[in-house]
Design a protein around this motif. Structure first.
Motif, PDB file in Angstrom:
ATOM      1  N   VAL A  55       0.839  -1.193   0.000  1.00  6.62           N
ATOM      2  CA  VAL A  55       0.000   0.000   0.000  1.00  6.62           C
ATOM      3  C   VAL A  55       0.877   1.247   0.000  1.00  6.62           C
ATOM      4  CG1 VAL A  55      -1.875   1.225   1.158  1.00  6.62           C
ATOM      5  CG2 VAL A  55      -1.766  -1.278   1.284  1.00  6.62           C
ATOM      6  N   VAL A  56       0.636   2.123  -0.992  1.00 12.09           N
ATOM      7  CA  VAL A  56       1.412   3.356  -1.143  1.00 12.09           C
ATOM      8  C   VAL A  56       0.440   4.536  -1.177  1.00 12.09           C
ATOM      9  CG1 VAL A  56       3.082   4.600  -2.567  1.00 12.09           C
ATOM     10  CG2 VAL A  56       3.092   2.096  -2.554  1.00 12.09           C
ATOM     11  N   PRO A  57       0.534   5.460  -0.205  1.00  9.82           N
ATOM     12  CA  PRO A  57      -0.350   6.625  -0.234  1.00  9.82           C
ATOM     13  C   PRO A  57       0.156   7.683  -1.219  1.00  9.82           C
ATOM     14  CG  PRO A  57       1.054   6.723   1.699  1.00  9.82           C
ATOM     15  CD  PRO A  57       1.372   5.424   0.988  1.00  9.82           C
ATOM     16  N   VAL A  58      -0.766   8.245  -1.995  1.00 11.93           N
ATOM     17  CA  VAL A  58      -0.436   9.335  -2.923  1.00 11.93           C
ATOM     18  C   VAL A  58      -1.337  10.498  -2.540  1.00 11.93           C
ATOM     19  CG1 VAL A  58      -0.339  10.071  -5.336  1.00 11.93           C
ATOM     20  CG2 VAL A  58       0.190   7.702  -4.741  1.00 11.93           C
ATOM     21  N   VAL A  59      -0.856  11.342  -1.632  1.00 11.35           N
ATOM     22  CA  VAL A  59      -1.683  12.436  -1.123  1.00 11.35           C
ATOM     23  C   VAL A  59      -1.111  13.818  -1.436  1.00 11.35           C
ATOM     24  CG1 VAL A  59      -2.698  11.020   0.701  1.00 11.35           C
ATOM     25  CG2 VAL A  59      -0.616  12.300   1.177  1.00 11.35           C
ATOM     26  N   ASP A  60       0.121  13.857  -1.895  1.00 10.39           N
ATOM     27  CA  ASP A  60       0.778  15.118  -2.233  1.00 10.39           C
ATOM     28  C   ASP A  60       0.596  15.392  -3.724  1.00 10.39           C
ATOM     29  OD1 ASP A  60       2.429  17.289  -2.671  1.00 10.39           O
ATOM     30  OD2 ASP A  60       4.246  16.330  -1.927  1.00 10.39           O
ATOM     31  N   LEU A  86       4.244   1.347   2.385  1.00 11.00           N
ATOM     32  CA  LEU A  86       5.413   2.025   1.836  1.00 11.00           C
ATOM     33  C   LEU A  86       5.155   3.515   1.698  1.00 11.00           C
ATOM     34  CD1 LEU A  86       8.262   1.692   0.477  1.00 11.00           C
ATOM     35  CD2 LEU A  86       7.024   1.570  -1.695  1.00 11.00           C
ATOM     36  N   SER A  87       6.034   4.306   2.265  1.00  8.93           N
ATOM     37  CA  SER A  87       5.974   5.746   2.051  1.00  8.93           C
ATOM     38  C   SER A  87       6.415   6.034   0.620  1.00  8.93           C
ATOM     39  CB  SER A  87       6.912   6.470   3.029  1.00  8.93           C
ATOM     40  OG  SER A  87       7.094   7.815   2.624  1.00  8.93           O
ATOM     41  N   PRO A  88       5.757   6.971  -0.055  1.00 10.33           N
ATOM     42  CA  PRO A  88       6.174   7.291  -1.425  1.00 10.33           C
ATOM     43  C   PRO A  88       7.524   7.998  -1.479  1.00 10.33           C
ATOM     44  CG  PRO A  88       4.443   8.766  -0.707  1.00 10.33           C
ATOM     45  CD  PRO A  88       4.592   7.737   0.368  1.00 10.33           C
ATOM     46  N   HIS A  89       8.063   8.348  -0.333  1.00 10.37           N
ATOM     47  CA  HIS A  89       9.352   9.042  -0.282  1.00 10.37           C
ATOM     48  C   HIS A  89      10.508   8.093   0.040  1.00 10.37           C
ATOM     49  CE1 HIS A  89       7.081  12.687  -0.651  1.00 10.37           C
ATOM     50  NE2 HIS A  89       6.351  12.323   0.373  1.00 10.37           N
ATOM     51  N   CYS A 122      -1.940   8.682   6.574  1.00  7.04           N
ATOM     52  CA  CYS A 122      -2.410   7.628   7.479  1.00  7.04           C
ATOM     53  C   CYS A 122      -3.778   7.115   7.062  1.00  7.04           C
ATOM     54  CB  CYS A 122      -2.462   8.148   8.916  1.00  7.04           C
ATOM     55  SG  CYS A 122      -0.852   8.503   9.605  1.00  7.04           S
ATOM     56  N   ALA A 123      -4.684   8.014   6.726  1.00  9.80           N
ATOM     57  CA  ALA A 123      -6.023   7.598   6.284  1.00  9.80           C
ATOM     58  C   ALA A 123      -5.940   6.844   4.955  1.00  9.80           C
ATOM     59  CB  ALA A 123      -6.939   8.812   6.170  1.00  9.80           C
ATOM     60  N   ALA A 124      -5.028   7.262   4.082  1.00 15.35           N
ATOM     61  CA  ALA A 124      -4.848   6.568   2.803  1.00 15.35           C
ATOM     62  C   ALA A 124      -4.358   5.141   3.042  1.00 15.35           C
ATOM     63  CB  ALA A 124      -3.872   7.328   1.913  1.00 15.35           C
ATOM     64  N   LEU A 125      -3.450   4.954   3.984  1.00 18.48           N
ATOM     65  CA  LEU A 125      -2.978   3.606   4.305  1.00 18.48           C
ATOM     66  C   LEU A 125      -4.116   2.749   4.860  1.00 18.48           C
ATOM     67  CD1 LEU A 125       0.500   4.459   5.889  1.00 18.48           C
ATOM     68  CD2 LEU A 125       0.083   3.357   3.673  1.00 18.48           C
ATOM     69  N   GLU A 126      -4.972   3.344   5.673  1.00 20.60           N
ATOM     70  CA  GLU A 126      -6.130   2.611   6.210  1.00 20.60           C
ATOM     71  C   GLU A 126      -7.066   2.180   5.097  1.00 20.60           C
ATOM     72  OE1 GLU A 126      -8.240   4.437   9.446  1.00 20.60           O
ATOM     73  OE2 GLU A 126      -6.377   5.088  10.390  1.00 20.60           O
ATOM     74  N   ILE A 127      -7.308   3.066   4.138  1.00 23.73           N
ATOM     75  CA  ILE A 127      -8.166   2.726   2.998  1.00 23.73           C
ATOM     76  C   ILE A 127      -7.567   1.546   2.240  1.00 23.73           C
ATOM     77  CG2 ILE A 127      -8.969   3.528   0.739  1.00 23.73           C
ATOM     78  CD1 ILE A 127      -9.268   6.337   2.046  1.00 23.73           C
ATOM     79  N   GLY A 128      -6.270   1.599   1.989  1.00 25.82           N
ATOM     80  CA  GLY A 128      -5.597   0.513   1.284  1.00 25.82           C
ATOM     81  C   GLY A 128      -5.673  -0.802   2.037  1.00 25.82           C
TER      82      GLY A 128
END
Length: 182
Positions: free
Chosen positions: A64-69, A148-151, A130-136
């Motif tokens: 799971v990779v959050p893309v929020v930026d 995984l952090s996108p950074h 954090c919320a994006a990771l929960e959704i995933g």
């Protein structure tokens, strides 16, 4: 940590304490713990999502990779995952914030370009990482999750397979707890 209540005149400080002092444990156990326990799910907002792309494959784990930026360069992430053949061990699942629409569109093009099997989800409302990771995690069909952090860009070619192997080696269940203090 401080506890405040919202009123007509704005927030009013109820109490505060230093979480590093020994007395903090008793305060949390006697006051805050029961408050959060009594509130139950009322404090937890579950954000919905829609699926833009489905990988069409199954693997024993999800990455799971959050893309929020909105300024995130997803091309670097996708190229790294494709080069290291991460999808052989875990299906990448990108969870995007609606405010990062341009990054999401770029992500879809890059996944097609590299031929990377991945799920792409978009939250129904703006979310943080954090919320994006929960959704995933909720949307995943597997109980083995790699976050995984996108950074972060892994250098070892078989890192995903090794992490999935480490998850397989764990007997019983592993529960991680995190506290976020603002």
């Amino acid at each position: 940590l401080s506890v405040a209540i919202l009123g007509r005149g704005g927030p009013r400080l109820l109490t505060s304490f230093d979480i590093h002092k020994p007395s903090a444990t008793a305060i949390v156990a006697q006051h805050l713990g029961p408050l959060f326990h009594a509130a139950g799910a009322a404090l937890k907002q579950v954000v919905g999502h829609r699926r833009l792309r489905e990988s069409g494959t199954s693997r024993p784990a999800a990455l799971v990779v959050p893309v929020v930026d909105p300024k995130l360069r997803t091309s670097i992430i996708v190229a790294g995952l494709a080069r290291q053949q991460v999808a052989a061990a875990a299906i990448p699942s990108f969870v995007c914030c609606p405010s990062a629409a341009e990054a999401t569109q770029g992500l879809l093009r890059e996944l097609d370009f590299y031929g990377l099997a991945a799920d792409v989800l978009v939250a129904e409302e703006p979310v943080d990482a954090c919320a994006a990771l929960e959704i995933g995690a909720r949307a995943s069909a597997t109980s083995k999750l790699l976050l995984l952090s996108p950074h972060v860009h892994a250098l070892m070619p078989d890192w995903a397979a090794r992490l999935v192997g480490a998850l397989d080696a764990v007997r019983g269940s592993v529960q991680l707890r995190a506290v976020r203090l603002d």
